[in-house]
Design a protein around this motif. Structure first.
Motif, PDB file in Angstrom:
ATOM      1  N   ASN A  76     -10.097  19.099 -28.725  1.00 40.20           N
ATOM      2  CA  ASN A  76     -11.527  19.360 -28.837  1.00 40.20           C
ATOM      3  C   ASN A  76     -11.846  20.837 -29.006  1.00 40.20           C
ATOM      4  O   ASN A  76     -12.917  21.190 -29.501  1.00 40.20           O
ATOM      5  CB  ASN A  76     -12.267  18.805 -27.611  1.00 40.20           C
ATOM      6  CG  ASN A  76     -12.606  17.353 -27.774  1.00 40.20           C
ATOM      7  OD1 ASN A  76     -13.673  17.029 -28.252  1.00 40.20           O
ATOM      8  ND2 ASN A  76     -11.682  16.481 -27.416  1.00 40.20           N
ATOM      9  N   LEU A  77     -10.941  21.709 -28.589  1.00 41.28           N
ATOM     10  CA  LEU A  77     -11.175  23.148 -28.725  1.00 41.28           C
ATOM     11  C   LEU A  77     -10.725  23.686 -30.087  1.00 41.28           C
ATOM     12  O   LEU A  77     -11.017  24.828 -30.422  1.00 41.28           O
ATOM     13  CB  LEU A  77     -10.466  23.907 -27.600  1.00 41.28           C
ATOM     14  CG  LEU A  77     -11.031  23.664 -26.196  1.00 41.28           C
ATOM     15  CD1 LEU A  77     -10.226  24.441 -25.165  1.00 41.28           C
ATOM     16  CD2 LEU A  77     -12.515  24.018 -26.111  1.00 41.28           C
ATOM     17  N   LEU A  78     -10.011  22.881 -30.871  1.00 36.39           N
ATOM     18  CA  LEU A  78      -9.535  23.340 -32.184  1.00 36.39           C
ATOM     19  C   LEU A  78     -10.665  23.861 -33.076  1.00 36.39           C
ATOM     20  O   LEU A  78     -10.493  24.891 -33.730  1.00 36.39           O
ATOM     21  CB  LEU A  78      -8.771  22.240 -32.892  1.00 36.39           C
ATOM     22  CG  LEU A  78      -7.326  22.030 -32.441  1.00 36.39           C
ATOM     23  CD1 LEU A  78      -6.710  20.861 -33.195  1.00 36.39           C
ATOM     24  CD2 LEU A  78      -6.499  23.278 -32.626  1.00 36.39           C
TER      25      LEU A  78
ATOM     26  N   PRO B  34     -15.721  18.447 -23.140  1.00 36.33           N
ATOM     27  CA  PRO B  34     -14.536  19.206 -22.745  1.00 36.33           C
ATOM     28  C   PRO B  34     -14.544  19.639 -21.270  1.00 36.33           C
ATOM     29  O   PRO B  34     -13.485  19.743 -20.650  1.00 36.33           O
ATOM     30  CB  PRO B  34     -14.570  20.425 -23.677  1.00 36.33           C
ATOM     31  CG  PRO B  34     -15.282  19.945 -24.889  1.00 36.33           C
ATOM     32  CD  PRO B  34     -16.320  18.988 -24.370  1.00 36.33           C
ATOM     33  N   MET B  35     -15.728  19.855 -20.702  1.00 33.72           N
ATOM     34  CA  MET B  35     -15.777  20.237 -19.289  1.00 33.72           C
ATOM     35  C   MET B  35     -15.298  19.099 -18.384  1.00 33.72           C
ATOM     36  O   MET B  35     -14.741  19.345 -17.319  1.00 33.72           O
ATOM     37  CB  MET B  35     -17.186  20.693 -18.891  1.00 33.72           C
ATOM     38  CG  MET B  35     -17.566  22.036 -19.508  1.00 33.72           C
ATOM     39  SD  MET B  35     -16.331  23.340 -19.267  1.00 33.72           S
ATOM     40  CE  MET B  35     -16.377  23.548 -17.517  1.00 33.72           C
TER      41      MET B  35
ATOM     42  N   PHE C  18      -4.276  17.448 -23.438  1.00 36.23           N
ATOM     43  CA  PHE C  18      -4.128  17.310 -24.882  1.00 36.23           C
ATOM     44  C   PHE C  18      -5.485  17.093 -25.548  1.00 36.23           C
ATOM     45  O   PHE C  18      -5.800  17.725 -26.562  1.00 36.23           O
ATOM     46  CB  PHE C  18      -3.172  16.158 -25.204  1.00 36.23           C
ATOM     47  CG  PHE C  18      -2.949  15.952 -26.667  1.00 36.23           C
ATOM     48  CD1 PHE C  18      -2.142  16.817 -27.392  1.00 36.23           C
ATOM     49  CD2 PHE C  18      -3.553  14.897 -27.338  1.00 36.23           C
ATOM     50  CE1 PHE C  18      -1.941  16.640 -28.749  1.00 36.23           C
ATOM     51  CE2 PHE C  18      -3.362  14.713 -28.692  1.00 36.23           C
ATOM     52  CZ  PHE C  18      -2.548  15.591 -29.406  1.00 36.23           C
ATOM     53  N   LEU C  19      -6.314  16.209 -24.981  1.00 35.44           N
ATOM     54  CA  LEU C  19      -7.641  15.958 -25.556  1.00 35.44           C
ATOM     55  C   LEU C  19      -8.525  17.198 -25.471  1.00 35.44           C
ATOM     56  O   LEU C  19      -9.315  17.463 -26.383  1.00 35.44           O
ATOM     57  CB  LEU C  19      -8.311  14.768 -24.867  1.00 35.44           C
ATOM     58  CG  LEU C  19      -7.663  13.416 -25.144  1.00 35.44           C
ATOM     59  CD1 LEU C  19      -8.307  12.328 -24.305  1.00 35.44           C
ATOM     60  CD2 LEU C  19      -7.733  13.064 -26.616  1.00 35.44           C
ATOM     61  N   LEU C  20      -8.383  17.965 -24.396  1.00 36.12           N
ATOM     62  CA  LEU C  20      -9.134  19.222 -24.280  1.00 36.12           C
ATOM     63  C   LEU C  20      -8.739  20.173 -25.400  1.00 36.12           C
ATOM     64  O   LEU C  20      -9.594  20.751 -26.073  1.00 36.12           O
ATOM     65  CB  LEU C  20      -8.870  19.871 -22.916  1.00 36.12           C
ATOM     66  CG  LEU C  20      -9.432  21.283 -22.732  1.00 36.12           C
ATOM     67  CD1 LEU C  20     -10.948  21.280 -22.776  1.00 36.12           C
ATOM     68  CD2 LEU C  20      -8.931  21.878 -21.422  1.00 36.12           C
ATOM     69  N   LEU C  21      -7.436  20.331 -25.621  1.00 39.33           N
ATOM     70  CA  LEU C  21      -6.970  21.242 -26.669  1.00 39.33           C
ATOM     71  C   LEU C  21      -7.415  20.786 -28.061  1.00 39.33           C
ATOM     72  O   LEU C  21      -7.825  21.602 -28.881  1.00 39.33           O
ATOM     73  CB  LEU C  21      -5.438  21.369 -26.612  1.00 39.33           C
ATOM     74  CG  LEU C  21      -4.891  22.029 -25.342  1.00 39.33           C
ATOM     75  CD1 LEU C  21      -3.373  21.987 -25.345  1.00 39.33           C
ATOM     76  CD2 LEU C  21      -5.405  23.448 -25.195  1.00 39.33           C
TER      77      LEU C  21
END
Length: 190
Positions: A186-188, A124-125, A181-184
């Motif tokens: 992965n944070l789910l 995510p970073m 979008f991919l960050l969000l």
């Protein structure tokens, strides 16, 4: 006589239906066959439907290939972030598999909470870094902080509705939106 092609992966497991695309930093990059099927489906979905204005096939193909390359690159960099996290803490990272649901990094961090945290956060970073770079570029290029699409429901639309991006800016918005979008996603789990 015809012989079987030797393979190191038993094909009775669908996760093994992949091919080696290359080796980067000592990490095998594999692409699952369904990743390619996903590209064909995306292309089919982009074709004009009956009653819609005709769009040249070359434009549809260019948009689809460009979008899929953005997705491929961002997912690959994200997975390399996990690999980097594992390796910087003394662990191992051998392989990345790209498939339609994202990527899978085969990592083996050392058995320490910090190593697992760094390995987990590494992916995510990378997305945060991509979004930060794109945000800066969009702000400078479009002349407004409102060019950055902060709304997670519209990750490729500038917040300032008075801004109309050029083609190049629209592609940069697509890079930002894909990474955001991919960050969000992965944070789910958090």
């Amino acid at each position: 006589s015809l012989g079987m092609i030797p393979t190191e992966r038993p094909l009775d497991n669908p996760i093994n239906w992949s091919f080696r695309a290359g080796r980067v930093w000592g990490i095998d990059v594999r692409i699952h066959v369904t990743f390619l099927i996903g590209a064909v489906i995306l292309l089919w979905m982009q074709l004009p439907k009956t009653g819609e204005a005709p769009i040249p096939f070359s434009r549809v193909l260019g948009d689809t290939v460009g979008t899929y390359l953005i997705l491929f690159t961002i997912v690959l960099l994200h997975e390399f972030g996990h690999c980097w996290g594992a390796r910087t803490t003394g662990g191992e990272a051998d392989q990345v598999l790209l498939w339609p649901l994202g990527g899978l990094a085969q990592v083996n961090p050392v058995h320490h909470p910090r190593a697992h945290l760094v390995t987990t956060v590494g992916g995510p970073m990378v997305n945060v870094a991509i979004c930060a770079v794109c945000s800066g570029m969009l702000t400078l290029w479009m002349g407004s902080l409102g060019a950055v699409p902060w709304n997670p429901l519209h990750p490729t639309t500038p917040v300032d509705a008075t801004l109309f991006p050029t083609t190049g800016q629209a592609w940069l918005l697509r890079v930002y939106g894909t990474s955001y979008f991919l960050l969000l996603i992965n944070l789910l789990p958090v």
